[in-house]
Scaffold this active site. Structure first.
Site, PDB file in Angstrom:
ATOM      1  N   CYS A  35       0.838  -1.201   0.000  1.00 51.50           N
ATOM      2  CA  CYS A  35       0.000   0.000   0.000  1.00 51.50           C
ATOM      3  C   CYS A  35       0.877   1.257   0.000  1.00 51.50           C
ATOM      4  CB  CYS A  35      -0.929  -0.021   1.215  1.00 51.50           C
ATOM      5  SG  CYS A  35      -1.815   1.516   1.516  1.00 51.50           S
ATOM      6  N   CYS A  79       0.020   3.976   2.559  1.00 47.56           N
ATOM      7  CA  CYS A  79       0.410   3.533   3.899  1.00 47.56           C
ATOM      8  C   CYS A  79       1.847   3.928   4.212  1.00 47.56           C
ATOM      9  CB  CYS A  79       0.264   2.016   4.032  1.00 47.56           C
ATOM     10  SG  CYS A  79      -1.415   1.397   3.858  1.00 47.56           S
TER      11      CYS A  79
END
Length: 325
Positions: free
Chosen positions: A79, A82
């Protein structure tokens, strides 16, 4: 951010904390037991950011949330957002110095937790306070808005459950890690700030916005630049409005998020600070989902315009916390 009690059947047992009253009693009992044993021991800075899995969730998150709010960062290695949000949350956990603990959950390795929290996408950030789970936000967000959300969370923890955080022993960690080391501003920024102020005076709001952003890109905590940016963005929005139409739309559509956001901008520029704040707090109360979050974020932006030390901001922050939690 409406509170909800998570059912962790098969993972953890939340039966004892499924109501706010029970959660408060549990937190008070935990603190009383800690006091009986001589008071809480100071923790090293490394304890402010922890990796959590399903097996340790009850002890690392639920039990700990009786002492301090626990913010949960659901993330994954693949991700990209993230990778931006995670380090920011870690830095803030150290900066807040025990006012909250950050628990990082790798969703690939802990899919049961992801399912139980009802997460549809990552990054997703929740909090657990005295056993109660609270959704905070999903996706990347500006640091200023994350700070506002954390401040509200901490305020709720203190006012409703008496959670004042945990003591941190900075000497226990030895030399500071890169994540804990204080950032040194690159400044000085006098020339950039002066250019931004001149652009603002000349009604060149786009130029002022860019100039303030140039300062904040190097020094995210620069108070003058944060205030100036919020003012420039507000004035730029209002400049494009038809005030009569905005007022008409707001009066005819009291539940419409966009109509009330626009009217609140006009309220603030006109000096009606409490009206602007009250309008948006009420609109947060009326709405849910994306509309609610959009109104909340605009209110946080308007707080920046007025400044955190203004008592009207403190009163509105408290009112916002009541309708959110």
């Amino acid at each position: 951010m409406q509170p909800r009690n998570m059912s962790m059947s098969g993972v953890v047992d939340l039966a004892a904390v499924k109501a706010a009253g029970e959660a408060k009693v549990k937190a008070e009992q935990a603190r009383a037991e800690t006091a009986r044993q001589g008071g809480p021991a100071a923790v090293p800075p490394s304890s402010l950011v922890i990796d959590v899995d399903e097996a340790g969730f009850e002890s690392d998150v639920l039990q700990r949330s009786a002492e301090v709010p626990v913010v949960i960062d659901f993330w994954a290695e693949w991700c990209e957002p993230c990778k931006q949000l995670g380090p920011l949350l870690e830095r803030l956990a150290h900066e807040y110095n025990g006012r909250f603990v950050l628990a990082k959950v790798d969703v690939d390795a802990n899919q049961m937790l992801m399912q139980q929290f009802g997460i549809q996408g990552i990054p997703a950030v929740f909090a657990v306070v005295a056993g109660q789970a609270l959704p905070l936000f999903q996706g990347a967000a500006p640091e200023s808005q994350i700070r506002e959300t954390l401040d509200q969370l901490i305020q709720v923890g203190e006012e409703r459950f008496g959670l004042t955080g945990i003591a941190v022993d900075r000497d226990a960690a030895g030399p500071e890690t890169a994540a804990e080391a204080p950032e040194v501003p690159a400044g000085p920024y006098d020339a950039l700030l002066e250019a931004a102020a001149q652009a603002l005076d000349a009604n060149d709001f786009a130029g002022a916005v860019q100039a303030y952003k140039n300062v904040l890109s190097d020094d995210p905590a620069n108070t003058e630049a944060k205030l100036g940016l919020a003012q420039a963005e507000l004035l730029g929005r209002v400049q494009k409005m038809d005030p009569q139409q905005v007022r008409k739309d707001a009066a005819e559509n009291p539940g419409d998020a966009d109509a009330q956001i626009a009217a609140a901008d006009l309220d603030l520029v006109g000096g009606h600070v409490e009206d602007a704040f009250g309008r948006l707090v009420e609109t947060v109360r009326r709405n849910f989902g994306d509309d609610r979050d959009r109104v909340r974020l605009r209110l946080l932006e308007l707080f920046e315009v007025i400044g955190p030390d203004d008592p009207r901001v403190g009163a509105a922050r408290t009112a916002l916390a009541r309708v959110l939690f």
